[in-house]
Write an enzyme that holds these catalytic residues in place. Sequence first.
Site, PDB file in Angstrom:
ATOM      1  N   ASP A  38       0.821  -1.227   0.000  1.00  9.42           N
ATOM      2  CA  ASP A  38       0.000   0.000   0.000  1.00  9.42           C
ATOM      3  C   ASP A  38       0.849   1.268   0.000  1.00  9.42           C
ATOM      4  O   ASP A  38       0.369   2.346   0.343  1.00  9.42           O
ATOM      5  CB  ASP A  38      -0.959  -0.002   1.197  1.00  9.42           C
ATOM      6  CG  ASP A  38      -0.219  -0.074   2.517  1.00  9.42           C
ATOM      7  OD1 ASP A  38       1.015  -0.268   2.492  1.00  9.42           O
ATOM      8  OD2 ASP A  38      -0.868   0.061   3.569  1.00  9.42           O
ATOM      9  N   HIS A 242      23.890   2.225 -17.155  1.00 12.95           N
ATOM     10  CA  HIS A 242      22.812   2.628 -16.248  1.00 12.95           C
ATOM     11  C   HIS A 242      22.969   1.950 -14.883  1.00 12.95           C
ATOM     12  O   HIS A 242      22.000   1.436 -14.304  1.00 12.95           O
ATOM     13  CB  HIS A 242      21.436   2.338 -16.858  1.00 12.95           C
ATOM     14  CG  HIS A 242      21.120   3.266 -17.994  1.00 12.95           C
ATOM     15  ND1 HIS A 242      20.090   3.070 -18.875  1.00 12.95           N
ATOM     16  CD2 HIS A 242      21.719   4.406 -18.402  1.00 12.95           C
ATOM     17  CE1 HIS A 242      20.064   4.052 -19.762  1.00 12.95           C
ATOM     18  NE2 HIS A 242      21.050   4.873 -19.508  1.00 12.95           N
ATOM     19  N   ASP A 259      26.847  10.176 -12.609  1.00 12.31           N
ATOM     20  CA  ASP A 259      25.889  10.766 -13.551  1.00 12.31           C
ATOM     21  C   ASP A 259      24.656  11.096 -12.719  1.00 12.31           C
ATOM     22  O   ASP A 259      23.925  10.188 -12.317  1.00 12.31           O
ATOM     23  CB  ASP A 259      25.584   9.764 -14.660  1.00 12.31           C
ATOM     24  CG  ASP A 259      24.640  10.315 -15.716  1.00 12.31           C
ATOM     25  OD1 ASP A 259      23.971  11.332 -15.463  1.00 12.31           O
ATOM     26  OD2 ASP A 259      24.562   9.704 -16.803  1.00 12.31           O
ATOM     27  N   ASP A 270      21.354  17.230 -15.969  1.00 12.79           N
ATOM     28  CA  ASP A 270      21.915  15.909 -16.269  1.00 12.79           C
ATOM     29  C   ASP A 270      23.422  16.075 -16.476  1.00 12.79           C
ATOM     30  O   ASP A 270      23.857  16.508 -17.535  1.00 12.79           O
ATOM     31  CB  ASP A 270      21.220  15.380 -17.538  1.00 12.79           C
ATOM     32  CG  ASP A 270      21.656  13.973 -17.911  1.00 12.79           C
ATOM     33  OD1 ASP A 270      22.405  13.356 -17.150  1.00 12.79           O
ATOM     34  OD2 ASP A 270      21.230  13.507 -18.986  1.00 12.79           O
ATOM     35  N   HIS A 349      26.909   4.629 -27.112  1.00  6.65           N
ATOM     36  CA  HIS A 349      25.699   5.463 -27.038  1.00  6.65           C
ATOM     37  C   HIS A 349      25.890   6.742 -27.857  1.00  6.65           C
ATOM     38  O   HIS A 349      26.966   7.011 -28.370  1.00  6.65           O
ATOM     39  CB  HIS A 349      25.327   5.769 -25.580  1.00  6.65           C
ATOM     40  CG  HIS A 349      26.396   6.473 -24.778  1.00  6.65           C
ATOM     41  ND1 HIS A 349      26.662   7.820 -24.916  1.00  6.65           N
ATOM     42  CD2 HIS A 349      27.243   6.024 -23.826  1.00  6.65           C
ATOM     43  CE1 HIS A 349      27.622   8.161 -24.076  1.00  6.65           C
ATOM     44  NE2 HIS A 349      28.003   7.084 -23.400  1.00  6.65           N
ATOM     45  N   HIS A 353      21.129  14.063 -25.948  1.00  6.25           N
ATOM     46  CA  HIS A 353      19.682  13.945 -26.098  1.00  6.25           C
ATOM     47  C   HIS A 353      19.065  15.283 -25.710  1.00  6.25           C
ATOM     48  O   HIS A 353      19.697  16.087 -25.018  1.00  6.25           O
ATOM     49  CB  HIS A 353      19.124  12.816 -25.212  1.00  6.25           C
ATOM     50  CG  HIS A 353      19.600  12.874 -23.793  1.00  6.25           C
ATOM     51  ND1 HIS A 353      19.018  13.676 -22.839  1.00  6.25           N
ATOM     52  CD2 HIS A 353      20.637  12.271 -23.155  1.00  6.25           C
ATOM     53  CE1 HIS A 353      19.656  13.550 -21.688  1.00  6.25           C
ATOM     54  NE2 HIS A 353      20.659  12.714 -21.849  1.00  6.25           N
ATOM     55  N   HIS A 360      15.253  12.617 -20.724  1.00  6.18           N
ATOM     56  CA  HIS A 360      15.337  12.362 -22.165  1.00  6.18           C
ATOM     57  C   HIS A 360      14.095  13.041 -22.733  1.00  6.18           C
ATOM     58  O   HIS A 360      13.027  12.441 -22.802  1.00  6.18           O
ATOM     59  CB  HIS A 360      15.370  10.867 -22.465  1.00  6.18           C
ATOM     60  CG  HIS A 360      16.613  10.203 -21.920  1.00  6.18           C
ATOM     61  ND1 HIS A 360      16.716   8.870 -21.681  1.00  6.18           N
ATOM     62  CD2 HIS A 360      17.826  10.727 -21.574  1.00  6.18           C
ATOM     63  CE1 HIS A 360      17.933   8.591 -21.201  1.00  6.18           C
ATOM     64  NE2 HIS A 360      18.610   9.702 -21.124  1.00  6.18           N
ATOM     65  N   GLU A 383      27.580  14.419 -24.175  1.00  4.81           N
ATOM     66  CA  GLU A 383      28.063  13.442 -23.207  1.00  4.81           C
ATOM     67  C   GLU A 383      28.819  12.271 -23.828  1.00  4.81           C
ATOM     68  O   GLU A 383      28.389  11.122 -23.727  1.00  4.81           O
ATOM     69  CB  GLU A 383      26.895  12.924 -22.372  1.00  4.81           C
ATOM     70  CG  GLU A 383      25.674  12.433 -23.156  1.00  4.81           C
ATOM     71  CD  GLU A 383      24.612  11.833 -22.229  1.00  4.81           C
ATOM     72  OE1 GLU A 383      24.965  10.950 -21.451  1.00  4.81           O
ATOM     73  OE2 GLU A 383      23.455  12.276 -22.301  1.00  4.81           O
ATOM     74  N   TYR A 387      34.300   3.320 -22.708  1.00  2.00           N
ATOM     75  CA  TYR A 387      34.101   2.242 -21.733  1.00  2.00           C
ATOM     76  C   TYR A 387      34.854   1.013 -22.239  1.00  2.00           C
ATOM     77  O   TYR A 387      34.489   0.460 -23.275  1.00  2.00           O
ATOM     78  CB  TYR A 387      32.599   1.928 -21.601  1.00  2.00           C
ATOM     79  CG  TYR A 387      31.762   3.186 -21.488  1.00  2.00           C
ATOM     80  CD1 TYR A 387      31.525   3.794 -20.260  1.00  2.00           C
ATOM     81  CD2 TYR A 387      31.247   3.806 -22.646  1.00  2.00           C
ATOM     82  CE1 TYR A 387      30.784   4.964 -20.168  1.00  2.00           C
ATOM     83  CE2 TYR A 387      30.517   4.978 -22.565  1.00  2.00           C
ATOM     84  CZ  TYR A 387      30.282   5.560 -21.328  1.00  2.00           C
ATOM     85  OH  TYR A 387      29.558   6.725 -21.256  1.00  2.00           O
ATOM     86  N   ARG A 405      32.842   9.142 -18.674  1.00  2.00           N
ATOM     87  CA  ARG A 405      31.872   9.965 -19.431  1.00  2.00           C
ATOM     88  C   ARG A 405      31.960  11.379 -18.872  1.00  2.00           C
ATOM     89  O   ARG A 405      32.172  11.566 -17.665  1.00  2.00           O
ATOM     90  CB  ARG A 405      30.452   9.402 -19.287  1.00  2.00           C
ATOM     91  CG  ARG A 405      29.388  10.212 -20.021  1.00  2.00           C
ATOM     92  CD  ARG A 405      28.055   9.477 -20.229  1.00  2.00           C
ATOM     93  NE  ARG A 405      27.365   9.132 -18.997  1.00  2.00           N
ATOM     94  CZ  ARG A 405      27.312   7.927 -18.483  1.00  2.00           C
ATOM     95  NH1 ARG A 405      27.931   6.902 -19.088  1.00  2.00           N
ATOM     96  NH2 ARG A 405      26.665   7.687 -17.356  1.00  2.00           N
ATOM     97  N   GLU A 407      29.663  14.887 -19.171  1.00  2.00           N
ATOM     98  CA  GLU A 407      28.352  15.320 -19.687  1.00  2.00           C
ATOM     99  C   GLU A 407      28.001  16.720 -19.197  1.00  2.00           C
ATOM    100  O   GLU A 407      28.028  16.988 -17.993  1.00  2.00           O
ATOM    101  CB  GLU A 407      27.271  14.338 -19.223  1.00  2.00           C
ATOM    102  CG  GLU A 407      25.853  14.757 -19.613  1.00  2.00           C
ATOM    103  CD  GLU A 407      24.802  13.721 -19.277  1.00  2.00           C
ATOM    104  OE1 GLU A 407      24.994  12.970 -18.294  1.00  2.00           O
ATOM    105  OE2 GLU A 407      23.791  13.670 -19.994  1.00  2.00           O
TER     106      GLU A 407
HETATM  107  N1  GLY Z   1      21.421  10.290 -17.103  1.00  2.00           N
HETATM  108  C1  GLY Z   1      20.914   9.720 -18.269  1.00  2.00           C
HETATM  109  C2  GLY Z   1      21.658  10.161 -19.438  1.00  2.00           C
HETATM  110  O1  GLY Z   1      22.729  10.710 -19.311  1.00  2.00           O
HETATM  111  O2  GLY Z   1      21.200  10.049 -20.536  1.00  2.00           O
HETATM  112 MN    MN Z   2      23.435  11.675 -17.577  1.00  2.00          MN
HETATM  113 MN    MN Z   3      22.250  12.452 -20.480  1.00  2.00          MN
END
Ligand code: GLY
Ligand code: MN
Ligand code: MN
Length: 440
Positions: A38, A242, A259, A270, A349, A353, A360, A383, A387, A405, A407
């Site tokens: 609940d 992720h 991140d 982000d 990747h 975005h 996103h 970003e 890797y 990374r 970003e």
């Molecule tokens: N934090 C998600 C991305 O960088 O796309």
């Molecule tokens: Mn990110």
């Molecule tokens: Mn991002």
Amino acid sequence: MKLDATEYPRRRGQLMSQLCENSIAIIPAAASHVRNRDVEYLYRQDSDFYYLTGFDEEEGVLVLIPGREHGEYVLFCQEKDKQMETWTGRRVGPDAAPEVLGCDDAFPVSDIDDILPGLIEGRDRIYANLGVSPEFDQRLMGWVNHIKSQVRNGSRPPREFCGLDHILHEMRLIKSDAEVDVMQRAAEISAEAHCRAMQMVKPGMYEYQLDAEITRTFMAAGSRWPAYPSIVGAGENACILHYTRNDMEIRDGDLVLIDAGCELDYYASDITRTFPANGKFSPEQKALYELVLQAQYAAIDEVKAGKHWNDPHDAAVNVLVSGLIDLGLLEGTLEANLESGDYRRFYMHKTGHWLGMDVHDVGEYRVDGQPRMLLNGMVLTVEPGLYVAPDDDSVDARWRGIGIRIEDDVVVREDGCEILTRAVPKTVEEVEALCQQGLD
Ligand code: GLY
Ligand code: MN
Ligand code: MN
């Protein structure tokens, strides 16, 4: 930090001016979701609904009827209920909604089945985002079928359904100055959190301890929650894109990839930074870090009005692949590697975005099959990363398990871009200095 209340009528007006004559748009609030038994997840309003109303209560339904004589903006919302409000929180209620939210008419949502068919009746077209919530789709069909059942009495059911998102999401893609101001503030809070994590890190800590400091910094500055689950990955965990378990010990010699970005008044930030737990990059870590940084600079250089969506990514890939060849992680020529796509083992990747109310964010990336042109007021992330899988035996062992990374969030302008997240250092020297500095 709230948007000025005048943003919402402006947005509704802009949307309605693009809808067909004699139409109606219906947009439900987000559903609530059970976490376990609940207990519900904290409620977060649907971005489209909030974008047009600034109203964060559950169970609402927004109805826009361009040209309606008695008012174009109709809202269904929860009724005032003293007992329920004692348990679950304050409600605006239909009586106060016109004053508080600026709607022309407001009705109890419990009466929607009786009232909404009458508003739909006689309109040629319904705009709605079908396929998002099966429950809402079913209710909408119920309202329309009710009108259809009355045709012998002269009722006129709508003839067409039309998606709303292509119009609404194009609007959301271009940010007003007021939106950019909120996003700038969100970026500053997140920047502070990243700086604090760098200052705090020490081998022997656990990833969740940095996660805790990040979340604390967000909330202490007025953000209710992160825009997405924070990623705090040390060592090989940085290679899991992720990664959110954040439960391992940070060891001497690890890089830590964070991140994380706060959400502030429904706008996301982000940011990713990668830094050495012991305050000093190893030669291999530094070589790959410098490469990602150069790729990021090259990509940011490509962000300006008139460039295309793919330009930053292509620039980053060129730098990364050339550098990987120089370092001996890839063989052959730049052209051959771009052609084969073999570099995707290390960079799998895209370079960014759209960013906005959703991390996103909405908006098409291609128009007529081609990468779309960047326009003033679009906000995106830049970003790039590298890797090297821990078990990649095609490369020398000293490179394995390094994940990096970097970003930032940028706003497209006519002559380049504004970097909203510029307050977090990213050169090797600056990052090492901050990691060695400690918290005051
Ligand atoms: N934090 C998600 C991305 O960088 O796309
Ligand atoms: Mn990110
Ligand atoms: Mn991002």
